[in-house]
Design an enzyme around this catalytic site. Sequence first.
Site, PDB file in Angstrom:
ATOM      1  N   HIS A 285       0.842  -1.198   0.000  1.00 24.84           N
ATOM      2  CA  HIS A 285       0.000   0.000   0.000  1.00 24.84           C
ATOM      3  C   HIS A 285       0.879   1.250   0.000  1.00 24.84           C
ATOM      4  O   HIS A 285       0.862   2.026  -0.948  1.00 24.84           O
ATOM      5  CB  HIS A 285      -0.909  -0.047   1.218  1.00 24.84           C
ATOM      6  CG  HIS A 285      -2.025   0.943   1.215  1.00 24.84           C
ATOM      7  ND1 HIS A 285      -2.236   1.838   0.201  1.00 24.84           N
ATOM      8  CD2 HIS A 285      -3.015   1.158   2.114  1.00 24.84           C
ATOM      9  CE1 HIS A 285      -3.294   2.570   0.475  1.00 24.84           C
ATOM     10  NE2 HIS A 285      -3.790   2.181   1.628  1.00 24.84           N
ATOM     11  N   HIS A 324      -1.296   0.738 -12.392  1.00 24.13           N
ATOM     12  CA  HIS A 324      -2.178   1.003 -11.244  1.00 24.13           C
ATOM     13  C   HIS A 324      -3.431   0.151 -11.414  1.00 24.13           C
ATOM     14  O   HIS A 324      -3.896  -0.051 -12.531  1.00 24.13           O
ATOM     15  CB  HIS A 324      -2.556   2.495 -11.208  1.00 24.13           C
ATOM     16  CG  HIS A 324      -3.144   2.926  -9.907  1.00 24.13           C
ATOM     17  ND1 HIS A 324      -4.467   2.733  -9.591  1.00 24.13           N
ATOM     18  CD2 HIS A 324      -2.584   3.520  -8.819  1.00 24.13           C
ATOM     19  CE1 HIS A 324      -4.692   3.206  -8.379  1.00 24.13           C
ATOM     20  NE2 HIS A 324      -3.568   3.686  -7.877  1.00 24.13           N
ATOM     21  N   ASP A 380       3.618   7.228  -7.345  1.00 25.97           N
ATOM     22  CA  ASP A 380       4.854   6.863  -6.647  1.00 25.97           C
ATOM     23  C   ASP A 380       6.096   6.980  -7.514  1.00 25.97           C
ATOM     24  O   ASP A 380       7.207   6.888  -6.994  1.00 25.97           O
ATOM     25  CB  ASP A 380       4.742   5.430  -6.111  1.00 25.97           C
ATOM     26  CG  ASP A 380       3.829   5.367  -4.909  1.00 25.97           C
ATOM     27  OD1 ASP A 380       3.857   6.320  -4.121  1.00 25.97           O
ATOM     28  OD2 ASP A 380       3.087   4.392  -4.770  1.00 25.97           O
TER      29      ASP A 380
END
Length: 466
Positions: A285, A324, A380
């Site tokens: 996560h 994603h 990220d």
Amino acid sequence: MATEQETANAVVNGGAATGSESLTVTDNRTGQVYELPISDGTVRAMDLRQIKVSEDEFGLMAYDPAFTNTAACRSAVTYIDGEAGILEHRGYSIEELCERSSFLEVAYLLIFGELPTGPQLDRWTFDIVHHTFVHEDLKQFFEGFRYDAHPMGMLLAGVGALSTFYPDAKQIEDPEERYMAAVRLIAKVPTLAAFSYRHNRGLPYVYPDNDLDFAGNFLSMMFKKTEAKYEPDPRLARALEVLFILHADHEQNCSTSAVRGVGSSDVDPYSAVAAGVAALYGPLHGGANEAVLRMLRRIESVDNIPAFLEKVKEREEKLMGFGHRVYKNYDPRARIIQQHMDEVFEATEYNALVEIARELEKRALDDEYFTSRKLYPNVDFYSGIIYEALEIPTEMFTVIFAIPRTAGWVAQWMEMNDDPEQKIARPRQIYTGDRGRDYVPVADRKGPEKIVGPPARRPKRPRRGA
Ligand code: ACO
């Protein structure tokens, strides 16, 4: 086979099905036909319960491990269109919020549903700023941790411990208590986060500075040394503020579901948010940006990119920070971070990883392997590089993620509490174990002669998506 008449009689209306807004299901075990209403693109799992072979049967359930196709709530907080790469909070685009709002404005928007007016924002900011201090006993509590304790473990314990300092927060229906819990959580999580870092480094704690804005105060609590007043670089403070806005909420992800699930027991909001911190601690996560940095370091130079990408295509490597579960387009958050990179790198030392990251992105986006799989940079891909430029160590990345996400957790916790359809979360299971076994006294039990210790390690399970 059921006759036409039997079938007609067996049509069971699962609720208020109207016109074509329904799903007709034939149970091939019985030939019975059911009409289930469709509302908001969903059927109610409870409408399946009427589908059974005999009266004494439990009825049909939906099996959905990891809730990949199950809506567990109705929510008006955050909207995501993964195919189009859209993220909106309460109807406002993330791009506009990042450009025009402060983090505290966005936190207010998430929690109360509207952007604050001037006076509302002043009051909200005043309340947050005047609740940033933590009780001195919490400081003592932190001192009990080992010198090298992971800051996320400390934050998790610290947020849980807050519930013991504010026992009145158990009155979750009391609007004043709810407001105070929202204020205290948003105000104190940065303080606990910074204290956990200072503890880990063996540095004295720095108390909050009420003159600084939300991001500037956090930088001060992290990095202030002997200077009388810490003056954050406004470019860095703004970049951090934007990162806070970008991470404020992301609808029903793992940690938010944890907050809602634990909060559904009517526990106090500090304990519910501690559950969110725990979920975020998991590498699937909150940990991908750290993995991106490790990957960029391994690539070492722009010249090694083609060979690295070949390895990705041969599935020996994964392009971390790409892909994603929801976004099948450019993650809008990644685009916004990119826009702030130049400003950050103007104010900080040159970092060779930036060049590698930019070239890696360019080449991957030119490559059919990645485009055909709809693999684009996610939030990220660049956030870790910015944190590194801000001299934030990798073990703090997830802790910093928790700071803004606290606003989202609080907003979702409040929405859950106000939703008359919600009750204590309690999923069903498909039982796969034995039944009705005869109990054998210990002296009569047969088994292997050898007394074994812990079982041998199982092979690592494949990495699963966040
Ligand atoms: N590098 C290389 N190939 C990839 C990557 C990647 N990063 N991500 C997906 N693929 C490939 C898969 O191998 C698969 O290929 P195939 O169809 O030929 O088998 C295809 O793309 C589809 O991938 P899935 O695994 O089905 O995608 P899923 O939605 O399950 O996974 C995930 C999403 C977990 C984020 C994945 O893209 C990934 O592991 N990315 C790297 C880790 C990462 O950056 N995580 C951060 C996500 S953002 C966040 O959580 C805040």
